[in-house]
Design an enzyme around this catalytic site. Structure first.
Site, short mmCIF file in Angstrom:
data_model
loop_
_atom_site.label_atom_id
_atom_site.label_comp_id
_atom_site.label_asym_id
_atom_site.label_seq_id
_atom_site.Cartn_x
_atom_site.Cartn_y
_atom_site.Cartn_z
N ASP A 33 0.86 -1.18 0.00
CA ASP A 33 0.00 0.00 0.00
C ASP A 33 0.89 1.23 0.00
OD1 ASP A 33 -2.16 1.95 0.66
OD2 ASP A 33 -3.29 0.14 1.08
N SER A 73 -11.21 3.67 -3.87
CA SER A 73 -12.29 2.68 -3.77
C SER A 73 -13.66 3.37 -3.79
CB SER A 73 -12.13 1.85 -2.50
OG SER A 73 -12.20 2.71 -1.39
N TYR A 134 -14.85 6.55 -11.01
CA TYR A 134 -14.36 5.34 -10.34
C TYR A 134 -14.86 4.08 -11.07
CZ TYR A 134 -14.70 1.66 -6.77
OH TYR A 134 -14.65 0.46 -6.11
N LYS A 138 -12.84 0.96 -13.17
CA LYS A 138 -13.00 -0.49 -12.98
C LYS A 138 -13.29 -1.17 -14.32
CE LYS A 138 -12.26 -0.86 -8.56
NZ LYS A 138 -11.07 -1.59 -8.08
N ARG A 172 -30.01 -0.84 -0.10
CA ARG A 172 -29.26 -1.19 -1.32
C ARG A 172 -28.26 -2.31 -1.03
NH1 ARG A 172 -24.75 0.25 -4.63
NH2 ARG A 172 -23.74 1.33 -2.92
C1 15L Z 1 -17.49 0.09 -3.95
O1 15L Z 1 -17.05 -0.23 -5.04
C2 15L Z 1 -16.62 0.75 -2.96
O2 15L Z 1 -15.29 0.30 -3.03
C3 15L Z 1 -17.12 0.64 -1.55
O3 15L Z 1 -16.46 1.61 -0.79
C4 15L Z 1 -18.63 0.83 -1.47
O4 15L Z 1 -18.97 2.16 -1.81
C5 15L Z 1 -19.31 -0.14 -2.40
O5 15L Z 1 -18.82 -0.03 -3.70
C6 15L Z 1 -20.84 0.05 -2.42
O6 15L Z 1 -21.40 0.25 -3.50
O7 15L Z 1 -21.42 -0.05 -1.37
#
Ligand code: 15L
Length: 271
Positions: A33, A73, A134, A138, A172
């Site tokens: 990291d 993330s 983000y 991905k 959710r």
């Molecule tokens: C993700 O991809 C994130 O990394 C995490 O922090 C959450 O936000 C998660 O999705 C989510 O949708 O709950």
């Protein structure tokens, strides 16, 4: 038998910490990291800035497989997403290729497909519908893995992770929650399953309210142990009504942030 050495990038984060703890039973863990690491076991730590190829080359040397979590993330500014998630992902996959590491598990995200509506069930074959920069990063990782699988014979399990948590935290997440032991089981399949070339699965537990058809994970031997339904009553009792865009789409607030509510029609087209 020799234990495999697994590199986990982004190892200081929440998911990295759960995975270090869960996977240490079966593997020697090399944790990496940018931030310092709070050890949970006997893992070795290598600090790395993945936007630098020299760092990516150094940490990927001599490992049997990589779990690439490093980078943002959640949503972030473009410059940060570009260097940490896009350049960082390229550097890790390319360094793995140069160092002869064949197997990569890439925890992608539900936000790669966040603009599908909650009323639809999607499987691993749908085209991406990212809900954020983000999410786009991905999708980039999924596409790069596909290229490296077809062109260089590398092996990828892409796990579109929902939300890793000891318990589901809202409505959710009842659909996309994954327990630490279930995500560890999926990552282990990604490390061990013979003959994987390029596969996409969803990183969710066996949730009754899932909006993903996770048949591809089940085909690879995934047997989820947990189901968010055990928390449904208490989660729904405290749920407050949210933004209508966030409520409509699978990606939730990631879809609502910065959204133009009624986009103007494209030139020359009738609405
Ligand atoms: C993700 O991809 C994130 O990394 C995490 O922090 C959450 O936000 C998660 O999705 C989510 O949708 O709950």
């Amino acid at each position: 038998m020799n234990r495999k050495t697994i590199l986990i990038t982004g190892a200081s984060g929440d998911v990295g910490t759960h995975l270090r703890r869960e996977l240490a039973r079966s593997y020697d863990i090399r944790a990496s990291d940018l931030r310092p690491l709070k050890k949970v076991g006997r893992e070795t730590f290598m600090r790395a800035d993945l936007s630098k190829m020299s760092d990516a080359l150094r940490i990927t040397k001599g490992v049997d497989a990589i779990v690439h979590l490093g980078g943002y993330s959640v949503e972030g500014p473009w410059e940060g997403i570009l260097s940490a998630n896009i350049v960082g992902c390229y550097n890790v996959f390319e360094a793995a290729r140069l160092n002869g590491v064949k197997r990569i598990v890439f925890p992608t995200s539900n936000h790669a497909v966040g603009f599908y509506e909650r009323s639809t069930t999607i499987d691993h074959r749908v085209y991406p519908k990212p809900d954020s920069r983000y999410g786009v990063s991905k999708v980039f990782g999924e596409a790069l893995g596909s290229l490296y699988a077809d062109k260089y014979g590398m092996e990828f399990l892409m796990i579109r992770v929902g939300n890793v948590n000891p318990e589901p935290i809202d409505k959710r997440r009842l659909s996309i929650w994954v327990s630490p032991r279930d995500i560890a089981q999926l990552v282990t399949i990604g490390i061990e399953h013979p003959g994987i070339r390029f596969e996409i699965v969803y990183g969710i537990s066996g949730n009754t309210r899932a909006w993903y058809d996770n048949a591809n994970a089940l085909r690879l031997g995934y047997k989820p142990k947990d189901n968010s339904e055990a928390w449904a009553r208490e989660v729904l009792a405290r749920e407050k009504k949210g933004d209508p865009v966030a409520e409509k789409y699978q990606g939730g607030v990631f879809c609502a942030v910065e959204q133009v509510p009624n986009p103007a029609p494209l030139p020359g087209r009738r609405r």
